[in-house]
Write a protein that holds these residues in place. Structure first.
Motif, mmCIF file in Angstrom:
data_model
loop_
_atom_site.group_PDB
_atom_site.id
_atom_site.type_symbol
_atom_site.label_atom_id
_atom_site.label_comp_id
_atom_site.label_asym_id
_atom_site.label_seq_id
_atom_site.Cartn_x
_atom_site.Cartn_y
_atom_site.Cartn_z
ATOM 1 N N THR A 166 0.801 -1.236 0.000
ATOM 2 C CA THR A 166 0.000 0.000 0.000
ATOM 3 C C THR A 166 0.828 1.278 0.000
ATOM 4 O O THR A 166 0.288 2.373 -0.065
ATOM 5 C CB THR A 166 -0.929 0.010 1.235
ATOM 6 O OG1 THR A 166 -0.110 -0.183 2.391
ATOM 7 C CG2 THR A 166 -1.959 -1.088 1.162
ATOM 8 N N ARG A 211 3.148 2.070 -2.174
ATOM 9 C CA ARG A 211 3.486 2.515 -3.522
ATOM 10 C C ARG A 211 2.212 2.535 -4.353
ATOM 11 O O ARG A 211 1.622 1.496 -4.625
ATOM 12 C CB ARG A 211 4.476 1.501 -4.118
ATOM 13 C CG ARG A 211 5.683 2.126 -4.796
ATOM 14 C CD ARG A 211 6.745 1.098 -5.098
ATOM 15 N NE ARG A 211 6.227 -0.188 -5.525
ATOM 16 C CZ ARG A 211 6.196 -0.613 -6.777
ATOM 17 N NH1 ARG A 211 6.662 0.141 -7.759
ATOM 18 N NH2 ARG A 211 5.729 -1.805 -7.073
ATOM 19 N N ALA A 212 1.790 3.729 -4.732
ATOM 20 C CA ALA A 212 0.546 3.850 -5.505
ATOM 21 C C ALA A 212 0.631 2.992 -6.761
ATOM 22 O O ALA A 212 -0.334 2.327 -7.158
ATOM 23 C CB ALA A 212 0.325 5.308 -5.880
ATOM 24 N N GLN A 247 -4.165 4.162 -0.947
ATOM 25 C CA GLN A 247 -2.715 4.164 -0.725
ATOM 26 C C GLN A 247 -2.398 4.611 0.699
ATOM 27 O O GLN A 247 -3.038 5.509 1.236
ATOM 28 C CB GLN A 247 -2.042 5.113 -1.727
ATOM 29 C CG GLN A 247 -0.531 4.959 -1.717
ATOM 30 C CD GLN A 247 0.158 6.135 -2.381
ATOM 31 O OE1 GLN A 247 -0.464 6.884 -3.086
ATOM 32 N NE2 GLN A 247 1.448 6.289 -2.147
#
Length: 318
Positions: free
Chosen positions: A153, A155-156, A178
């Protein structure tokens, strides 16, 4: 007949092609070393040692292989250079056999409980999300109901990537926004998968190793939360490594095994690299079976690892 079927001809061709550069690198050099020599002596063994190390088999594993060959030379008093290929083949095969069974090609999901949960770890950039996507495709093709969990979560791009794979393969992805708690994503994924009768769940996790304590705590929390939904989860903790990085993959494997227990390995990007020897070294040093190998961009190019086929392709005479 296992989940992904036995190695068919096309898969074997992909394997042969994928290991071509490693084979050329090892055996091209070996042929030059033994040229004009009739027997295996210390010079030949020294050169062989260098060849294996430069093919990313790793120092410790190479030393092990050389010692085994030395014992045979000592025992048989005379070993011709023409036999060296066969001896090397046998020693590499027996080394791989210590940690890898060939049951992989017949591997199927256990029938006694479902869903089967695979927690996927590995640093960013090794092909972790792609591996998850390709495995989801293979499982779905085998008639299994698959769920994906986007628990990387931080890293978009990771969440976005896994959603794209979910759409491509046609399987549901459980996600939150995110920055949310990875354990909470894992919890939601398992609840949803269980409620909907899924056969297999693949959960993507954070790919940061520089903060080992943070990662260790996070993975521990993810595992604890999973057990609240399914006491046996995860069934497998799979580490994804990029084979083309050679010794670097080795280092990552060592670091990750300090952070969490690893039960299987997926080694990607073996096509187009001369560093295929890394499969032998990592498996030997970590004492963890290699389960999957990636040999190309295609969805089908993620294969179940079969040690016999691997050694066969590596030593195949043109």
């Amino acid at each position: 007949m296992g989940l992904f079927g036995l190695f068919n001809k096309k898969k074997k061709e992909t394997l042969d092609k994928g290991l071509e550069k490693t084979k050329e690198s090892v055996f091209g050099k070996l042929a030059r070393v033994v040229a004009g020599k009739s027997k295996v002596d210390d010079d030949v063994l020294d050169d062989l040692e260098e060849i294996l190390i430069t093919s990313d088999v790793g120092v410790e594993t190479t030393v092990k292989i050389i010692e085994r060959i030395e014992k045979r030379v000592e025992r048989d008093k005379y070993v011709s250079t023409s036999e060296l290929n066969q001896i090397l083949r046998e020693e590499i095969a027996s080394l791989l056999a210590e940690n890898n069974s060939d049951d992989n090609s017949n591997w199927d999901l256990p029938s006694d409980h479902k869903p089967y949960v695979i927690l996927v770890v590995g640093v960013n950039g090794v092909g972790k999300t792609t591996t998850i996507g390709k495995l989801a495709y293979q499982f779905k093709n085998a008639g299994k109901k698959v769920y994906l969990g986007a628990a990387d979560t931080f890293r978009a791009a990771a969440v976005e990537q896994i959603c794209i794979w979910g759409e491509r393969v046609g399987v549901p992805v459980i996600k939150q926004q995110q920055g949310s708690d990875p354990a909470s994503v894992a919890f939601d994924t398992l609840q949803s998968a269980k409620a909907n009768g899924a056969d297999v769940v693949l959960i993507d996790t954070a790919g940061r190793l520089h903060n080992k304590i943070g990662l260790m705590n996070e993975l521990k929390k993810v595992k604890e939360v999973m057990k609240k939904v399914l006491p046996d989860a995860p069934d497998e903790i799979m580490l994804v490594l990029d084979g083309s990085t050679g010794q670097n993959a080795f280092e990552q494997a060592k670091q990750f095994s300090k952070v969490t227990e690893i039960t299987s390995l997926a080694i990607t990007k073996l096509d187009g690299t001369a560093k295929g020897g890394v499969v032998i070294g990592i498996s030997d040093q970590l004492k963890v079976p290699v389960k999957y190998i990636g040999l190309g961009e295609g969805m089908e190019d993620m294969q179940l690892f079969n040690k016999t086929e691997f050694v066969d392709s590596l030593f195949k005479k043109d």
